[in-house]
Design a protein around this motif. Structure first.
Motif, short mmCIF file in Angstrom:
data_model
loop_
_atom_site.label_atom_id
_atom_site.label_comp_id
_atom_site.label_asym_id
_atom_site.label_seq_id
_atom_site.Cartn_x
_atom_site.Cartn_y
_atom_site.Cartn_z
N ALA B 14 0.71 -1.28 0.15
CA ALA B 14 0.05 0.06 -0.19
C ALA B 14 0.81 1.34 0.08
CB ALA B 14 -0.92 0.20 1.21
N PRO B 15 0.43 2.26 -0.68
CA PRO B 15 1.13 3.42 -0.68
C PRO B 15 1.45 4.13 0.88
CG PRO B 15 -1.05 3.77 -1.52
CD PRO B 15 -0.72 2.38 -1.26
N PRO B 16 2.65 4.45 1.25
CA PRO B 16 2.66 5.21 2.64
C PRO B 16 1.94 6.27 2.69
CG PRO B 16 4.61 4.81 1.35
CD PRO B 16 3.69 4.27 0.30
N GLY B 17 1.48 6.57 3.87
CA GLY B 17 0.85 7.97 4.18
C GLY B 17 -0.62 8.00 3.70
N LYS B 18 -1.26 7.13 2.99
CA LYS B 18 -2.42 7.05 2.44
C LYS B 18 -3.28 6.07 3.20
CE LYS B 18 -4.94 6.89 -1.66
NZ LYS B 18 -5.14 5.85 -2.51
N GLU B 19 -4.39 6.46 3.38
CA GLU B 19 -5.30 5.63 4.19
C GLU B 19 -6.28 4.76 3.31
OE1 GLU B 19 -9.12 7.14 6.44
OE2 GLU B 19 -7.67 7.39 8.10
N VAL B 20 -5.98 3.36 3.55
CA VAL B 20 -6.56 2.27 2.95
C VAL B 20 -7.48 1.47 3.84
CG1 VAL B 20 -4.59 2.14 1.30
CG2 VAL B 20 -4.55 0.83 3.40
N LYS B 21 -8.43 0.79 2.93
CA LYS B 21 -9.31 -0.12 3.75
C LYS B 21 -8.93 -1.52 3.94
CE LYS B 21 -14.06 -0.67 3.00
NZ LYS B 21 -15.32 -0.21 2.33
N VAL B 22 -9.31 -2.02 5.09
CA VAL B 22 -8.86 -3.51 5.05
C VAL B 22 -9.88 -4.02 4.52
CG1 VAL B 22 -8.52 -5.38 6.94
CG2 VAL B 22 -7.63 -3.27 7.37
N ILE B 23 -9.55 -5.20 3.56
CA ILE B 23 -10.73 -6.01 2.94
C ILE B 23 -10.74 -7.33 3.47
CG2 ILE B 23 -11.22 -6.90 0.67
CD1 ILE B 23 -11.00 -4.54 -0.42
N ARG B 24 -9.80 -7.88 3.94
CA ARG B 24 -9.85 -9.31 4.51
C ARG B 24 -8.65 -9.56 5.34
NH1 ARG B 24 -9.04 -13.82 0.99
NH2 ARG B 24 -7.93 -13.05 -0.82
N ILE B 25 -8.71 -10.56 6.19
CA ILE B 25 -7.18 -10.97 6.74
C ILE B 25 -7.42 -12.57 6.26
CG2 ILE B 25 -6.19 -11.50 8.84
CD1 ILE B 25 -7.76 -8.84 9.48
N VAL B 26 -6.05 -12.82 5.78
CA VAL B 26 -6.02 -14.21 5.28
C VAL B 26 -5.07 -14.92 6.39
CG1 VAL B 26 -5.13 -15.60 3.29
CG2 VAL B 26 -5.68 -13.16 2.98
N GLY B 27 -5.60 -15.76 7.25
CA GLY B 27 -4.95 -16.15 8.13
C GLY B 27 -5.86 -17.15 9.07
N GLY B 28 -5.26 -17.50 10.29
CA GLY B 28 -5.89 -18.42 11.18
C GLY B 28 -6.78 -17.49 12.19
N GLU B 29 -7.73 -18.06 12.96
CA GLU B 29 -8.45 -17.50 13.88
C GLU B 29 -7.67 -16.69 14.77
OE1 GLU B 29 -11.74 -17.23 13.84
OE2 GLU B 29 -11.50 -18.10 11.95
N GLY B 30 -6.50 -17.34 15.26
CA GLY B 30 -5.68 -16.72 16.16
C GLY B 30 -5.19 -15.10 15.87
N MET B 31 -4.71 -15.24 14.45
CA MET B 31 -4.13 -13.96 14.03
C MET B 31 -5.21 -13.04 13.64
SD MET B 31 -2.11 -13.74 10.31
CE MET B 31 -0.85 -14.58 10.62
N LYS B 32 -6.46 -13.64 13.22
CA LYS B 32 -7.50 -12.51 13.23
C LYS B 32 -7.99 -11.96 14.21
CE LYS B 32 -9.92 -14.49 9.09
NZ LYS B 32 -11.02 -15.55 8.88
#
Ligand code: GTP
Ligand code: MG
Lengths: 791, 83
Positions: B14-32
């Motif tokens: 992602a470009p630094p300094g710019k606000e972005v939106k989280v779409i999804r988290i690819v990972g296990g339950e613990g990480m989420k």
């Protein structure tokens, strides 16, 4: 008036100021630091008001109340099963939205809650205008603003608590209303729960909360329900059915949906109750962070900070160290004059002052060391350092967060091992605990300072630094080996909240130092005192051992010889031998010599002037010789004889005390064990010192102080160093320091390892691997050095 | 609510300094869960503050500043250019 007892527990996000508030309320001095995860164990204290006797419980910081981490389970179980009369939820006002996520979950527990809206000063600075009455309405609980670090608001907090406890203001926490599909499922499940579980169980865990947790698939709650041995187990399949249904309709699992809605609740409450008065300019904190965590500056700055810390500890500590040394020296001399009973004098001067004094000397270094650690903790740099070091740590099989216990370990290994709880992954934690003991704690510092001062006076700072460095290198190498061989697997990914930079308060720093300093002095006054007395006894008795030579006889022979020699000098002058020292020309020669010695150092370049100045006083040797012809050669003889006599007596005395010590109980014990350590170049004295160091490593220095000073006339630190030099070479001294660095952690550390890992196996492993490693490394250093011709 | 896979990029890109939106988290339950605790979850807005190299970053969400290791930053998928 009898006060009622009440329990009040403090819950909140990490680093929100719980412990600061706890301290402000109870007057306790629990550890506070500006990084998430300082408090790892629940702490209790009391505060007494006119009406109540409050027991206050400080809990570790948590972000939510799920079953994913032990702290969260412990916290919610505490709230539900220990029934505190009131829960104080500390909320960081400067980070309100995220903090309300936990609040939402606490409200769901259905227990009485009061919110302490802390860090109001920082919220103010950020331009937050928080409408308190509105927030109270949205959450359904009282909200009190506080600035815990200044004690502001604690009175109001206690008043609100009292009002509730006396039944004046009821508290009815607002609960989140979920989407209708979830609510429908919840009410169905709640009905089943009320018929399935016993009254007692539901008294602890409210039905709606159970329904919610079962729907979320909370492992801990499911386990608890299973362990009840219910007669009717259909509830579990019911839960599964409801969860599947929700997933099918809403397209996501209930856990995510519920969490999302909690965030929605938090966000809604935040946006409704808070107005932004002004947009925060780019904060200083942001700018500093840009530099400190940037790729280019991050690592150089990091190294600079660590290096500066070491420099400060050593250079600054040296000055007051000399004051304390001369204080104890003075005390020793005073007591040697006062006390006439010989064994008592030896006990007090050699045992107590020698042992405790040699440890107390290092108090300033230790204070500075703890001050620096406190600075790292309180400014907020610790969390950044953990992040920066993550990559290197990762390479060695550790975790960025392992860095925090490692730094704390330089102060003391015991809190360091407690601090390993910041690591979420158990393997990371075990490895970190195993290597943390290689971080050279402050108790080992006196050993290095003493030996480096005695054997490497010109490079003392570098030598000590090299020992610390060796500790760090061994730690990371061992970590890598442990990760490969013992506990293979990936370490947990790095996630850590970076706290805002804060200016440490003078009071906070003073408290850190005072606590540590008084602990050190206390240790010196108890364990080290007892250890010193024991070592004194072991090395002073038996008081009349069988010597290999008859020293009394040798002394007598020497005295006779001396008298004869004096008589020979005296006879040409027609004097008795005893009258020589009062013989006027001899006294004049001596005086001239004294003046010469004293002034020559000042007037070194102008030697002729000195002779001149003696001449003007009629004190040049020529003048004296002219006045009393023929006395000069005799005086020369007399002088030589006096020196020879003095040296012989001193030599006899020191040979006698050395042999006496080696024939003492300690000598026997040390020699019994020393074959194991002989390949490292250690003698029985080192062996005894190392054995005594198992109790606390400071004692090593105390023991050295006692063993080398028993029967000595002078007790300066200087003298101890001189004696050390007589018995050891720089090479053995270095090997000895290295051994002290690595071998068996002290008893307190072993205790806390046992408790934290809850395993004798790992505890035993930690104790034995360090000792073997110490032997091997010291062996390599000593034998290698000898091969290189350094011994 | 449409998920456009081509617009998803891992957070480190992602470009630094710019606000972005989280779409999804690819990972296990613990990480989420751990990210959820710090308010990183699908829908939240985050800003890249600084990159320490190889996926190690500091991000900001709301008032929280979070340091992320590379084991986790690549698991956060964000939307580069949404409204
Ligand atoms: N400016 C300001 N700083 C505060 C306030 N309260 C606490 N602090 C600081 O916040 C930091 C964290 O305080 P702690 O009391 O250790 O926080 P905690 O909640 O116990 O943290 P953990 O034990 O890690 O969960 C310290 O540096 C405190 O000095 C406050 O009201 N205002
Ligand atoms: Mg705390």
């Amino acid at each position: 008036m009898k006060r009622k007892s009440c329990t009040l527990c403090i819950v909140g996000n990490p680093n929100s100021g719980k412990t600061t508030l706890f301290n402000a309320l109870t007057g306790a001095r629990q550890h506070v630091g500006n990084w998430p995860g300082v408090t790892v164990e629940k702490k209790e204290g009391t505060v007494v008001t006119d009406e109540f006797n409050f027991k206050v419980v400080d809990l570790p910081g948590i972000y939510s109340l799920t079953a994913y981490s032990l702290e969260e389970v412990v916290s919610r179980d505490f709230i539900l099963t220990e029934h505190p009369d009131i829960v104080i939820n500390i909320v960081d006002a400067s980070n309100l939205e995220r903090n309300l996520y936990l609040t939402a979950q606490i409200l769901e527990l259905g227990v009485p809650v009061i919110i302490a809206l802390n860090m109001m000063d920082e919220a103010e600075k950020k331009g937050f205008d928080i409408k308190i009455p509105l927030l109270e309405k949205l959450l359904g609980v009282p909200v009190v603003t506080t600035i815990a670090s200044r004690g502001t608001g604690k009175k109001n907090l206690l008043e609100k608590t009292t009002a509730f406890l006396q039944g004046k203001t009821p508290i009815a926490p607002r609960k989140i209303t979920y989407r209708k599909e979830i609510e429908a499922a919840l009410s169905r499940l709640q009905g089943r729960i009320e018929t399935t579980f016993s009254k007692d169980f539901l008294h602890l865990y409210p039905p709606r909360w159970l329904a919610l947790k079962l729907l979320e698939g909370d492992e801990d709650v499911i386990k608890k329900c299973h362990s009840l041995n219910l007669s009717d187990k259909t509830i579990f399949s019911e839960v599964e059915k409801e969860a599947d249904k929700i997933a099918k309709i809403l397209g996501d699992d209930p856990e995510t949906l519920i969490a999302d809605q909690r965030y929605g609740f938090a966000s809604g409450a935040f946006h409704e109750a808070v107005k932004l008065k002004f947009r925060d300019r780019i904060s200083v904190s942001d700018q500093v962070d840009k530099a400190l965590t940037s790729r280019i500056l991050g690592i150089p700055l990091f190294i600079l900070v660590i290096w500066g810390a070491f420099q400060l500890t050593f250079t600054l500590g040296e000055i007051p160290m000399n004051w304390i040394a001369s204080l104890f020296n003075g005390m020793g001399n005073l007591f040697s004059h006062w006390i006439t009973i010989e064994w008592l004098r030896s006990l007090i001067v050699d045992g107590i002052i020698g042992g405790v004094g040699s440890v107390m000397v290092f108090l300033p270094n230790i204070l500075i060391l703890f001050l620096i650690i406190a600075l790292l903790e309180d400014t907020g740099y610790m969390a950044r350092a953990a992040f920066i070091s993550d990559r290197v740590m990762h390479f060695f099989g550790l975790h960025g967060k392992s860095f925090i216990p490692m730094v704390i370990g330089f102060g003391c290994n015991v809190p360091a091992i407690m601090a390993t709880r910041v690591l979420e992954n158990n393997k990371d934690r075990v490895i970190t605990i195993l290597i943390v003991t290689l971080m050279s704690c402050s108790a080992r510092l006196p050993i290095y300072v003493l030996f480096a001062g005695a054997f490497f006076p010109k490079h003392a700072g570098n030598v000590v630094f090299s020992i610390y460095l060796l500790g760090i290198v061994l730690a990371v190498v061992m970590a890598r080996i442990f990760r490969k061989v013992l506990l293979p697997g990936e370490s947990a990914p790095f996630v850590m909240e970076l706290p805002p930079y804060r200016l440490p308060t003078l009071k906070g720093l003073m408290i850190h130092m005072w606590d540590r300093g008084s602990m050190y002095v206390q240790k010196a006054g108890t364990i080290i005192l007892a250890g010193s007395v024991l070592i004194w006894f072991l090395s002073s008795y038996p008081s009349h051992p069988k010597f290999s030579v008859d020293y009394t006889h040798l002394l007598k022979t020497e005295n006779t010889r001396h008298q004869t020699a004096l008589a020979n000098i005296a006879s040409p002058l027609n004097l008795s031998p005893d009258a020589l020292k009062d013989f006027t020309p001899f006294k004049n020669y001596e005086k001239a010599q004294r003046i010469f010695k004293k002034e020559s150092s000042v007037l070194l370049q102008k030697q002729c002037d000195l002779t001149q100045s003696l001449k003007t006083r009629n004190l040049s040797w020529h003048q004296i010789e002219e006045q009393y012809p023929g006395t000069l050669p005799l005086y020369r003889q007399y002088e030589r004889e006096s020196i020879r006599h003095q040296e012989t007596i001193e030599d006899l005395a020191s040979r006698r005390s050395a042999e006496k010590a080696s024939l003492s109980y300690a000598g026997h014990m040390g020699r019994f064990a020393s074959p194991i350590l002989a390949p490292l170049g250690f003698d029985w004295r080192n062996t005894i010192a190392l054995i005594s160091g198992l109790v606390a490593k400071e004692i090593v220095v105390g023991t050295m102080g006692v063993i080398y000073q028993v029967g000595e006339s002078s007790h300066e630190n200087q003298k101890l160093m001189e004696n050390l030099r007589k018995h050891m070479t720089p090479l053995t001294a270095y090997a000895f320091m290295v051994f002290c660095l690595i071998y068996l952690p002290c008893i307190a550390t072993i205790g806390v390892i046992r408790r934290e890992l809850n395993s004798w196996k790992w505890t035993f492993f930690s104790a034995s691997y360090t000792t073997v490693l110490a032997w091997v490394v010291s062996f390599v250093i000593f034998q290698g050095g000898k091969l290189l011709g350094l011994g | 609510m449409r998920r456009d896979k081509t617009r998803e990029i891992p957070l480190p890109f992602a470009p630094p300094g710019k606000e972005v939106k989280v779409i999804r988290i690819v990972g296990g339950e613990g990480m989420k869960h751990r990210l959820m605790n710090l308010a990183i979850h699908p829908g939240s807005r985050i800003k890249l503050l600084s990159a320490f190299g190889r996926g190690r970053l500091v991000v900001q969400t709301g008032e929280t500043r979070i340091a992320l290791g590379r084991g986790i930053s690549y698991h956060i998928m964000v939307n580069n250019d949404d409204n």
